[in-house]
Design a protein around this motif. Structure first.
Motif, PDB file in Angstrom:
ATOM      1  N   PHE A 188      63.429 113.676 -10.016  1.00 58.35           N
ATOM      2  CA  PHE A 188      63.232 113.968 -11.430  1.00 58.35           C
ATOM      3  C   PHE A 188      61.726 113.993 -11.633  1.00 58.35           C
ATOM      4  O   PHE A 188      61.079 112.952 -11.686  1.00 58.35           O
ATOM      5  CB  PHE A 188      63.905 112.900 -12.287  1.00 58.35           C
ATOM      6  N   ASP A 189      61.167 115.203 -11.696  1.00 59.76           N
ATOM      7  CA  ASP A 189      59.725 115.384 -11.840  1.00 59.76           C
ATOM      8  C   ASP A 189      59.350 115.168 -13.301  1.00 59.76           C
ATOM      9  O   ASP A 189      59.673 115.977 -14.165  1.00 59.76           O
ATOM     10  CB  ASP A 189      59.360 116.793 -11.370  1.00 59.76           C
ATOM     11  N   LEU A 190      58.648 114.075 -13.567  1.00 56.53           N
ATOM     12  CA  LEU A 190      58.281 113.733 -14.936  1.00 56.53           C
ATOM     13  C   LEU A 190      57.055 114.504 -15.412  1.00 56.53           C
ATOM     14  O   LEU A 190      56.696 114.407 -16.581  1.00 56.53           O
ATOM     15  CB  LEU A 190      58.055 112.227 -15.049  1.00 56.53           C
TER      16      LEU A 190
ATOM     17  N   LEU B 201      67.528 120.331  -5.569  1.00 61.05           N
ATOM     18  CA  LEU B 201      67.255 118.901  -5.499  1.00 61.05           C
ATOM     19  C   LEU B 201      66.315 118.413  -6.597  1.00 61.05           C
ATOM     20  O   LEU B 201      66.163 117.202  -6.769  1.00 61.05           O
ATOM     21  CB  LEU B 201      66.655 118.547  -4.132  1.00 61.05           C
ATOM     22  N   TRP B 202      65.697 119.327  -7.327  1.00 60.42           N
ATOM     23  CA  TRP B 202      64.664 118.966  -8.287  1.00 60.42           C
ATOM     24  C   TRP B 202      65.097 119.277  -9.714  1.00 60.42           C
ATOM     25  O   TRP B 202      65.740 120.288  -9.981  1.00 60.42           O
ATOM     26  CB  TRP B 202      63.381 119.746  -8.022  1.00 60.42           C
ATOM     27  N   MET B 203      64.695 118.403 -10.624  1.00 61.23           N
ATOM     28  CA  MET B 203      64.750 118.690 -12.059  1.00 61.23           C
ATOM     29  C   MET B 203      63.354 118.431 -12.612  1.00 61.23           C
ATOM     30  O   MET B 203      62.812 117.338 -12.473  1.00 61.23           O
ATOM     31  CB  MET B 203      65.773 117.766 -12.681  1.00 61.23           C
ATOM     32  N   HIS B 204      62.723 119.489 -13.166  1.00 61.88           N
ATOM     33  CA  HIS B 204      61.346 119.400 -13.659  1.00 61.88           C
ATOM     34  C   HIS B 204      61.347 119.260 -15.174  1.00 61.88           C
ATOM     35  O   HIS B 204      61.945 120.073 -15.874  1.00 61.88           O
ATOM     36  CB  HIS B 204      60.559 120.658 -13.274  1.00 61.88           C
ATOM     37  N   LEU B 205      60.649 118.247 -15.661  1.00 57.83           N
ATOM     38  CA  LEU B 205      60.518 118.029 -17.106  1.00 57.83           C
ATOM     39  C   LEU B 205      59.452 118.991 -17.629  1.00 57.83           C
ATOM     40  O   LEU B 205      58.340 118.599 -17.978  1.00 57.83           O
ATOM     41  CB  LEU B 205      60.127 116.578 -17.384  1.00 57.83           C
TER      42      LEU B 205
END
Length: 502
Positions: free
Chosen positions: A311-313, A272-276
């Motif tokens: 979307f973890d900025l 569920l997460w996309m980390h920048l």
């Protein structure tokens, strides 16, 4: 949970455990059952990082197990000395991944944090006296709250809070972000500049090709802003990223204009997460089109379509992240040390950062100003020494004189190395500003240094049809070793420009 069940495992023994299918099965179950974990605690990431960085870090784990049951585990790494040895006293111990992992925590069943960690940390501090244990960005405060109630560990711990901007797809403000006027305006302007193409990278050979290309851009920007070139300071990261990409932990995309890469974003992904947290970089030749911000805007929509929730900025206080965020939460840096001097130093840093934040100043910006000031003083001292002592330069021999001039080759700029000229930081900083302002350059370099750089720009000519013309700037760079050929190189560069004008 009994102390006799908790043990430390180090070095090759850790790697052996991670090669054991039965252990990986138990570890995966614990990973999925633990609260507050991220992709950086995924056994795949842990194994890849330990294997890739073994020459720089000694794997260290504290593990609690009873028979087949794996109750808790924390993955750490002891920083090795340049000669490969371990400094037992005052060692630096970090969460697995260090700067390659945005978040560091432990795997433990809910409610067992205090019992496990008090024993695990006691064993580590006994084995490594006066060490410092650093967890960079623990994602859940629930894992740390017990420390404030435990006088023994509160005395040796410092917890610092950081703001984390998020783009959450189900949040009421997500649609508001996607409708922001300035974001849509930049997106439309980018599209008008040429053929826009968003590409997710899914094939390994394409990834390697893209990575090698964009790292030149990344090194250029980092060198200009921070006097760092990641390809040199972290050379093993390429191997790590290739390993993670092969195992489907990376989300990689590029934004192109007329088939030219203008921006690249590499992140770490879970369900569920996309980390920048990999890298974000852009081509300075396209700065006026805001490729990085447009890429984030397009990627946010794309991640929603792919089924991501967050979307973890990432923390950092960057303005562009705040403009893209729908909401935010907190993450925490944890430092543990029995060394009173180090503990006091971290406490003072925490309070000073809070003071800066209260005045609207990012700690990163303040630290950069201090670094710049130190750099200026060091540069002045070096200039003074050169004037007093003098320095001889060996001129380039006739047999080494093949002149191969290229246009807009950033790799050439990264080869700048001139002890008698301006500093590398200042050179790259000025060069980056020039490129962002629309200037172009012709350069000549050998295998290890920039020899010549001629800057030029486009301007409107005097012809009736207002055709553009290329104009040579007054400033150019010539390395001392080619002093004998400076006029010849300048003449050749000028000839190339005249041919481009025709």
């Amino acid at each position: 949970m009994n102390q006799e069940n908790i043990r430390l495992v180090k070095g090759q023994q850790v790697l052996n455990l991670l090669e054991d299918p039965a252990f990986i099965e138990r570890l995966t179950i614990l990973f999925e059952e633990s609260v507050g974990t991220t992709v950086f605690q995924n056994p795949i990431f842990i194994k890849s990082w330990y294997q890739t960085k073994y020459s720089e870090y000694l794997p260290l784990i504290a593990i609690d197990e009873a028979g087949f049951n794996l109750n808790a585990i924390v993955f750490l790494a002891v920083k090795k000395e340049p000669n490969g040895t371990i400094k037992r006293h005052q060692a630096k111990i970090v969460g697995v991944g260090e700067y390659d992992a945005e978040y560091q925590t432990w795997l433990v069943k809910e409610g067992d944090d205090e019992r496990f960690l008090t024993e695990a940390w006691s064993l580590i501090l006994k084995d490594y006296p006066n060490c410092k244990i650093i967890f960079r960005f623990v994602p859940s405060f629930n894992s740390l709250s017990w420390i404030y109630k435990n006088s023994q560990w509160k005395k040796v711990s410092v917890i610092q809070e950081y703001h984390r901007p998020l783009l959450q797809m189900s949040h009421p403000k997500f649609k508001d972000v996607m409708k922001k006027r300035h974001l849509k305006a930049k997106y439309n302007r980018f599209r008008r500049a040429g053929k826009m193409d968003f590409e997710e990278i899914n094939e390994i050979n394409r990834f390697i090709e893209v990575y090698d290309e964009v790292m030149v851009l990344y090194d250029f920007r980092q060198g200009a802003l921070f006097n760092k070139t990641p390809s040199e300071s972290n050379p093993l990261r390429r191997s790590l990223f290739i390993s993670l990409f092969r195992q489907d932990l990376l989300h990689v995309s590029v934004l192109k204009l007329d088939d030219v890469i203008t921006s690249c974003i590499i992140g770490m992904k879970s369900k569920l997460w996309m980390h920048l947290s990999g890298l974000i970089t852009y081509s300075p030749f396209y700065s006026k089109h805001s490729p990085g911000l447009v890429h984030l805007f397009v990627l946010g929509k794309y991640l929603e379509e792919q089924g991501f929730e967050y979307f973890d900025l990432s923390p950092g206080g960057d303005g562009y992240k705040e403009r893209m965020a729908s909401n935010a939460d907190k993450v925490y840096e944890l430092t543990i040390s029995q060394d009173p001097f180090f503990k006091t130093k971290i406490d003072i840093r925490k309070k000073f950062h809070a003071l800066l934040l209260s005045r609207g100043v990012r700690s990163m910006d303040f630290n950069l100003k201090v670094k710049r000031s130190k750099h200026f003083i060091k540069l002045k001292a070096k200039d003074f020494k050169n004037r007093i002592v003098g320095k001889k330069v060996k001129l380039l021999q006739e047999s080494k004189k093949p002149m191969d001039l290229e246009t807009n080759n950033i790799k050439h700029l990264l080869l700048y190395n001139d002890d008698l000229g301006t500093s590398r930081w200042d050179f790259l900083s000025n060069a980056f500003k020039k490129v962002e302002a629309g200037e172009k350059f012709i350069s000549w370099a050998d295998d290890n240094k920039l020899l010549f750089c001629l800057w030029f720009h486009e301007t409107i000519g005097n012809s009736p049809d207002n055709e553009t013309a290329l104009v040579i700037n007054e400033d150019y760079y010539s390395h001392p070793v080619v002093a004998a050929y400076k006029e010849e190189v300048l003449k050749t560069g000028t000839s190339i420009l005249h041919s481009l004008n025709r």
